[in-house]
Each structure stands twice: as structure tokens, then as C-alpha cells.
Design an enzyme around this catalytic site. Sequence first.
Site, PDB file in Angstrom:
ATOM      1  N   HIS A  67      27.413  -5.845  30.123  1.00 25.43           N
ATOM      2  CA  HIS A  67      28.199  -5.127  31.127  1.00 25.43           C
ATOM      3  C   HIS A  67      28.444  -3.666  30.787  1.00 25.43           C
ATOM      4  CE1 HIS A  67      31.563  -5.234  34.245  1.00 25.43           C
ATOM      5  NE2 HIS A  67      30.525  -5.795  34.837  1.00 25.43           N
ATOM      6  N   ASP A 117      20.136  13.062  23.928  1.00 23.00           N
ATOM      7  CA  ASP A 117      19.779  13.777  22.694  1.00 23.00           C
ATOM      8  C   ASP A 117      20.680  13.418  21.522  1.00 23.00           C
ATOM      9  OD1 ASP A 117      17.632  15.042  23.885  1.00 23.00           O
ATOM     10  OD2 ASP A 117      18.764  16.831  24.424  1.00 23.00           O
ATOM     11  N   LYS A 162      27.985   0.388  30.537  1.00 14.64           N
ATOM     12  CA  LYS A 162      27.523   1.418  31.479  1.00 14.64           C
ATOM     13  C   LYS A 162      27.618   2.753  30.759  1.00 14.64           C
ATOM     14  CE  LYS A 162      29.929  -1.309  34.968  1.00 14.64           C
ATOM     15  NZ  LYS A 162      30.613  -2.174  33.994  1.00 14.64           N
TER      16      LYS A 162
END
Length: 216
Positions: free
Chosen positions: A148, A155, A150
Site C-alpha cells: 500500500h 536521484d 505510495k
Amino acid sequence: MWPGLEALPWRWAGGAALGLGLALLVRGWRRRRAPRREVLFFPSPVTCPAALLGEPGSAPCPCPLPHGDSPLARLLRRLLSARRSLELCLFAFSSPQLGRAVQLLHRRGVRVRLVTDADYMALPGSQIGRLRQAGIQVRHDQESGYMHHKFAIVDKKMLITGSLNWTTQAIQNNRENVLIVEDAEYVEPFLAEFERIWEENDPANYTFFPTKKEQK
């Protein structure tokens, strides 16, 4: 005095030295740019991302959509700032605009790695299949619960995280938030979490058929 300036008339030499000094000062200021801290709130107005996602020198987009700034446009700009690597750890990914941005980075030579949820990657509209076909490395979880997370890491120095699923529904309709920060104190734990999940879900360790013990 800088080499070569002693051969110039003193007024010229002084002006050249001052100009060079200012140039070095500006360059140093640019290098010492304050770490980025930015918060985006959604839903985002519908805008055309063609200027961000188009190839250099391409003609302006003639579509009737607004071409101004928006939370989605800002998110795209931060993603497209990647020069070396992009790590993505996403529960759901169906936004065509964000999918195009990731493919564009891949074509530019940025190393892209993506971890996603096994169930949601197969839903209609998911970008995962397109990213795999483009040659981008994708791994999915094998746990019973949802993957779950996100977040994205640009870089290895910029963290993008929040409540936003990378879906058109969330971007255009939901109240969501995204935090963008350049701070090693926060980036490093997220990077370590990504590497842990990435290694745990190495395809060499995937189980496709239950063992005899599991069947019992």
C-alpha cells in the site's frame, strides 16, 4: 590575481576580475540552493501536460485544455527532474500522464525501478503492463496484504510521498496530499524500505505453485 589578468590594463583587469568573481559567486549560490520542500494538494484541475511530456522542439499543443500550472504539472516537473535514478513504490498506477513521464525518463537513460501491488497491477487501465513492455524493471509483492505504499525517490535525494494513488480518479476527484522533500533524514529510510521490498520480491524467489506441505 587570476592568470592572464596581469597583462591587461589595470582598469580592464579590475573589471574582468570583478565579473569573474560575480560569476563564481552566482555559481556557488546555485550549487547551494536550499533543499526543496513542497506540499501539493489534490484534486488537480485538468490541464494539458504536453509541454512537459513533449520532445524538445515539438510544436505547441493546439488542444483546448488549459496549459497553466496545476498540482499534477508540479508533480510531473519533479519527476522529470530525475537524471540518474527513479525508485517507485506504488499501490495503484493508472495515470496515463504519469506513465508517460516514467517512460520518458526511461528513454532518457534514467534507471527506473518499480514495486507495485500484485492485485491492482492487473486491473483495467493499469500502466504496469505498458511500463514492462517499455523495458522498465517491475516487481510485485507476494504477501497476502496489500503493498500500500505510495512514494517515489528521485536521484536518491528527493522524496515524493503522500496519500495520492497514481490514478486519474485520485488526481482529478479525490482530496489527496503529496509531500516533496530533499532531506537525507527522510529520504534514506524510504530508500532502505524500497531496497528491502525490491530484494524480497526478486522474481528468482517467486512461488507459482504450492508445495506439497502447503497443499496439506
